[in-house]
Design an enzyme around this catalytic site. Structure first.
Site, PDB file in Angstrom:
ATOM      1  N   GLY A  56     -13.451  -2.285 -11.724  1.00 31.99           N
ATOM      2  CA  GLY A  56     -13.955  -0.913 -11.786  1.00 31.99           C
ATOM      3  C   GLY A  56     -15.464  -0.968 -11.820  1.00 31.99           C
ATOM      4  O   GLY A  56     -16.044  -2.013 -12.118  1.00 31.99           O
ATOM      5  N   CYS A  83     -11.777  -8.769 -13.090  1.00 27.30           N
ATOM      6  CA  CYS A  83     -13.156  -8.262 -13.129  1.00 27.30           C
ATOM      7  C   CYS A  83     -13.343  -7.296 -14.302  1.00 27.30           C
ATOM      8  O   CYS A  83     -13.225  -7.705 -15.444  1.00 27.30           O
ATOM      9  CB  CYS A  83     -13.524  -7.653 -11.785  1.00 27.30           C
ATOM     10  SG  CYS A  83     -15.296  -7.425 -11.606  1.00 27.30           S
ATOM     11  N   TYR A  84     -13.572  -6.000 -14.035  1.00 29.86           N
ATOM     12  CA  TYR A  84     -13.709  -5.052 -15.151  1.00 29.86           C
ATOM     13  C   TYR A  84     -12.503  -5.154 -16.081  1.00 29.86           C
ATOM     14  O   TYR A  84     -12.629  -5.093 -17.300  1.00 29.86           O
ATOM     15  CB  TYR A  84     -13.844  -3.623 -14.618  1.00 29.86           C
ATOM     16  CG  TYR A  84     -13.947  -2.579 -15.730  1.00 29.86           C
ATOM     17  CD1 TYR A  84     -15.159  -2.338 -16.355  1.00 29.86           C
ATOM     18  CD2 TYR A  84     -12.820  -1.876 -16.164  1.00 29.86           C
ATOM     19  CE1 TYR A  84     -15.252  -1.418 -17.392  1.00 29.86           C
ATOM     20  CE2 TYR A  84     -12.904  -0.955 -17.197  1.00 29.86           C
ATOM     21  CZ  TYR A  84     -14.127  -0.731 -17.797  1.00 29.86           C
ATOM     22  OH  TYR A  84     -14.220   0.177 -18.825  1.00 29.86           O
ATOM     23  N   HIS A 172     -12.334 -12.155  -8.077  1.00 30.58           N
ATOM     24  CA  HIS A 172     -11.302 -11.334  -7.420  1.00 30.58           C
ATOM     25  C   HIS A 172     -10.311 -12.214  -6.644  1.00 30.58           C
ATOM     26  O   HIS A 172     -10.564 -12.533  -5.482  1.00 30.58           O
ATOM     27  CB  HIS A 172     -11.970 -10.337  -6.467  1.00 30.58           C
ATOM     28  CG  HIS A 172     -12.696  -9.254  -7.192  1.00 30.58           C
ATOM     29  ND1 HIS A 172     -12.096  -8.085  -7.585  1.00 30.58           N
ATOM     30  CD2 HIS A 172     -13.969  -9.191  -7.634  1.00 30.58           C
ATOM     31  CE1 HIS A 172     -12.967  -7.336  -8.230  1.00 30.58           C
ATOM     32  NE2 HIS A 172     -14.118  -7.983  -8.277  1.00 30.58           N
ATOM     33  N   GLU A 174      -7.669 -11.372  -5.283  1.00 23.24           N
ATOM     34  CA  GLU A 174      -7.037 -10.614  -4.184  1.00 23.24           C
ATOM     35  C   GLU A 174      -7.855 -10.650  -2.899  1.00 23.24           C
ATOM     36  O   GLU A 174      -7.348 -10.312  -1.824  1.00 23.24           O
ATOM     37  CB  GLU A 174      -6.801  -9.164  -4.627  1.00 23.24           C
ATOM     38  CG  GLU A 174      -8.039  -8.276  -4.750  1.00 23.24           C
ATOM     39  CD  GLU A 174      -8.798  -8.468  -6.073  1.00 23.24           C
ATOM     40  OE1 GLU A 174      -8.569  -9.477  -6.753  1.00 23.24           O
ATOM     41  OE2 GLU A 174      -9.648  -7.612  -6.394  1.00 23.24           O
ATOM     42  N   GLY A 227       4.663   9.499  17.665  1.00 23.45           N
ATOM     43  CA  GLY A 227       4.627   8.251  18.427  1.00 23.45           C
ATOM     44  C   GLY A 227       3.804   7.197  17.721  1.00 23.45           C
ATOM     45  O   GLY A 227       3.746   6.056  18.137  1.00 23.45           O
ATOM     46  N   GLY A 228       3.131   7.586  16.628  1.00 27.29           N
ATOM     47  CA  GLY A 228       2.395   6.620  15.811  1.00 27.29           C
ATOM     48  C   GLY A 228       3.378   5.761  15.032  1.00 27.29           C
ATOM     49  O   GLY A 228       4.572   6.063  14.984  1.00 27.29           O
ATOM     50  N   VAL A 229       2.844   4.700  14.408  1.00 22.53           N
ATOM     51  CA  VAL A 229       3.717   3.752  13.722  1.00 22.53           C
ATOM     52  C   VAL A 229       4.557   4.440  12.633  1.00 22.53           C
ATOM     53  O   VAL A 229       5.782   4.286  12.590  1.00 22.53           O
ATOM     54  CB  VAL A 229       2.884   2.611  13.071  1.00 22.53           C
ATOM     55  CG1 VAL A 229       3.783   1.636  12.340  1.00 22.53           C
ATOM     56  CG2 VAL A 229       2.067   1.905  14.127  1.00 22.53           C
ATOM     57  N   ASP A 230       3.900   5.230  11.790  1.00 26.00           N
ATOM     58  CA  ASP A 230       4.610   5.772  10.636  1.00 26.00           C
ATOM     59  C   ASP A 230       5.741   6.721  11.048  1.00 26.00           C
ATOM     60  O   ASP A 230       6.873   6.591  10.581  1.00 26.00           O
ATOM     61  CB  ASP A 230       3.639   6.506   9.695  1.00 26.00           C
ATOM     62  CG  ASP A 230       2.477   5.623   9.307  1.00 26.00           C
ATOM     63  OD1 ASP A 230       2.607   4.392   9.450  1.00 26.00           O
ATOM     64  OD2 ASP A 230       1.434   6.147   8.879  1.00 26.00           O
ATOM     65  N   SER A 231       5.429   7.669  11.938  1.00 27.09           N
ATOM     66  CA  SER A 231       6.486   8.627  12.286  1.00 27.09           C
ATOM     67  C   SER A 231       7.571   7.956  13.132  1.00 27.09           C
ATOM     68  O   SER A 231       8.745   8.329  13.061  1.00 27.09           O
ATOM     69  CB  SER A 231       5.914   9.874  12.959  1.00 27.09           C
ATOM     70  OG  SER A 231       5.420   9.593  14.234  1.00 27.09           O
ATOM     71  N   LYS A 369       1.092  -0.107   5.109  1.00 25.45           N
ATOM     72  CA  LYS A 369       1.198  -0.128   6.579  1.00 25.45           C
ATOM     73  C   LYS A 369       1.912  -1.387   7.070  1.00 25.45           C
ATOM     74  O   LYS A 369       2.784  -1.315   7.932  1.00 25.45           O
ATOM     75  CB  LYS A 369      -0.221  -0.088   7.164  1.00 25.45           C
ATOM     76  CG  LYS A 369      -0.274   0.251   8.622  1.00 25.45           C
ATOM     77  CD  LYS A 369      -0.141   1.735   8.770  1.00 25.45           C
ATOM     78  CE  LYS A 369      -0.297   2.211  10.176  1.00 25.45           C
ATOM     79  NZ  LYS A 369      -0.300   3.670  10.211  1.00 25.45           N
TER      80      LYS A 369
END
Ligand code: XMP
Length: 513
Positions: A56, A83-84, A172, A174, A227-231, A369
């Site tokens: 943070g 970290c924080y 970090h 990650e 037509g996008g990935v999610d839909s 995603k």
């Protein structure tokens, strides 16, 4: 089946989503919650296998510094502070935090104590590079803790209390720049928290299909398919769950990339769903005549989209559920509060007010995603659809600077097609996160054969990013850029100059409008 669960308490760190993604990459389900939105009682009932504190921007001594009650360390649940989060653990448990004389930022040589469970993995060496970003440091560890790592300027780069299962790292793990960072996180999850890693997309698909069937019963479901990935993944999931109870409406506003409308239609033609394509280009072009302001374009397209969708939905009559392709990054509420709105994004999801339905369902709500993509593959969607790069709701309309005409749209579609082909030929289509062409409103003088030309300048844009909030321009080899430029000026009429956009975000945005 209930998955193992890890809670990530967010203190407003810039890498909060990254931590969650890394945990999920270790096949452990986790959720990010703002530190001040979850009580000790809720934590008890969530019964996580472990808790991770994010970084943070604050100092633990600052006014209104985010904090946690000491009780959280007494629940018998392992905690990892980052970290924080590490400083907070030290501070709350009676250690001391001070401001560094030299703050550390970037790749830092770090020494690890291999007797600490975080660093015990045989692949982790005694010395390796970690990613640091801090101005405060732990100058005295709380009682019962041991120091487990240090750097030249930071005497306590990690600490732990083995008996209480409390661990903290100043760096970090990650971030990719931390060597063996994912191994360290995996050690915390597996060896300290006892997770077995039961989170896979195969399990998820099975469970999601069962949940959707239970919820929907014999009701009708409506989905706006872009037509996008999610839909697309959502359509596939719903089709497996409820088949023809699902109707997908694909509004083709005419601003798709070359051939894309037909590709979307072809992709879903053989699925067990009701698929409706609305070709509404003329309607959208009519509304955009004379419009050149970017925000007006977005607003107009957003409103018109709703109108077209609504008219089509009305033909179906009452539906019970409206499905939306919301994914986890849209849901996570940061501990730092909401960010400022730079552009009014038009997403095909924002429709509910106008359609007669009972409830919204968002089956992808907890997926990142990359998980959404994996789920798509699991469900049998084509590679092309699953790996499709992000494409903004208003489409090419916000990549044509100034007023949109049929001629400009065709020029851009052709040029963009060539650029994408050259990127794919060079094998860069997966490593570059977004790449496209923009038709500027600028004309300049050129020469072709013996003739003077006065034609448009095309801009190419390609970015690398993890979260689309910040982005680097992609360092595409010159020969790839050259091949794209040569083909574009030769094959596309009315373009005589090609530029490559080398700005980062910020200060620029990814799209030009
Ligand atoms: P910017 O231009 O804001 O873009 O840096 C960040 C990401 O968002 C996409 N984008 C949109 N997506 N509706 C969308 O669904 C929109 O109106 C929209 N505008 C930008 C952009 O393509 C990039 O991936």
């Amino acid at each position: 089946m209930t998955n193992e669960y890890v809670l990530i308490l967010d203190f407003g760190g810039q890498y909060n989503q990254l931590i969650a993604r890394r945990v999920r990459e270790c096949n452990v389900y986790c959720e990010v919650k703002a530190y001040n939105k979850v009580s000790i009682d809720e934590i008890k009932s969530l019964a996580p296998k472990g808790i991770i504190f994010t970084g943070g921007p604050q100092s633990v001594y600052g006014d209104d510094a985010p904090s946690v009650p000491g009780e959280i360390f007494e629940l018998g649940i392992p905690v990892l502070g980052i970290c924080y989060g590490s400083q907070l653990m030290a501070h709350v448990l009676g250690g001391k935090v001070e401001t560094c004389t030299v703050s550390e930022y970037g790749k830092t040589e770090t020494s690890y104590d291999k007797s600490c469970a975080l660093f015990a993995d045989s692949e982790i060496p005694y010395h390796a590079v970690s990613w640091m970003s801090h101005t405060d440091f732990i100058s005295k560890v709380p009682e019962g803790f041991r120091i487990a790592a240090h750097t030249a300027n930071c005497p306590c780069a990690a600490m732990y209390n083995e008996e209480k299962n409390l661990y903290a790292v100043q760096f970090h793990p990650e971030v990719n720049h931390t060597q063996f960072g994912v191994k360290m996180l995996a050690s915390f999850l597996n060896d300290v928290c006892g997770c077995t890693g039961d989170w896979t997309m195969e399990n998820y698909a099975e469970k999601a299909i069962k949940d959707i069937r239970e919820k929907v019963g014999d009701g009708k479901v409506l989905l706006a398919l872009s037509g996008g990935v999610d839909s697309s993944v959502l359509a596939a999931l719903l089709s497996k769950a409820v088949g023809r109870q699902l109707t997908c409406i694909f509004v083709d506003h005419g601003f798709m990339r070359k051939n894309e409308g037909d590709e979307v239609e072809a992709a879903f033609k053989d699925w067990d769903i009701n698929f409706v394509r609305v070709n509404a280009k003329e309607q959208f072009m009519g509304k955009l005549r004379g419009v050149s302001d970017p925000e007006t374009k977005r607003k107009t397209i957003g409103e018109e989209f709703i109108r077209v969708f609504e008219a089509e939905a009305r033909k179906i009559g009452h539906v019970d559920f409206l499905a939306q392709g919301t994914i986890y990054p849209d849901v996570i509420e940061s501990g730092a509060g909401d960010a400022a709105v730079i552009k009014s994004h038009h997403n095909v999801g924002g429709l509910p007010d106008y359609v007669d339905f009972k409830e919204i369902i968002e089956p992808l709500r907890m997926l990142f995603k990359d998980e959404t993509r994996k789920l798509g593959q699991e469900l049998g969607l084509s590679e092309t659809l699953v790996w499709r790069q992000p494409f903004p709701g208003p489409g090419l309309a916000i990549r044509i600077i100034g007023e949109i005409t049929d001629e400009k749209l065709e020029i851009l579609q052709d040029a963009d097609w060539i650029f994408r082909e050259e990127i794919a030929k060079a094998g860069l289509d997966r490593s570059i996160n977004q790449y496209f062409a923009v038709l500027t409103n600028n004309r300049s003088v050129g020469v072709m054969g013996d003739f003077r030309t006065y034609d448009y300048t095309l801009a190419l844009r390609a970015v690398e990013t993890t979260d689309f909030m910040t982005a680097e321009f992609s360092r595409i080899p010159y020969d790839v850029l050259e091949a794209a430029s040569r083909r574009i000026v030769n094959e596309v009429k009315n373009i005589n100059r090609v530029c490559y956009d080398i700005t980062t975000k910020p200060p620029a945005t990814i799209e030009w409008e």
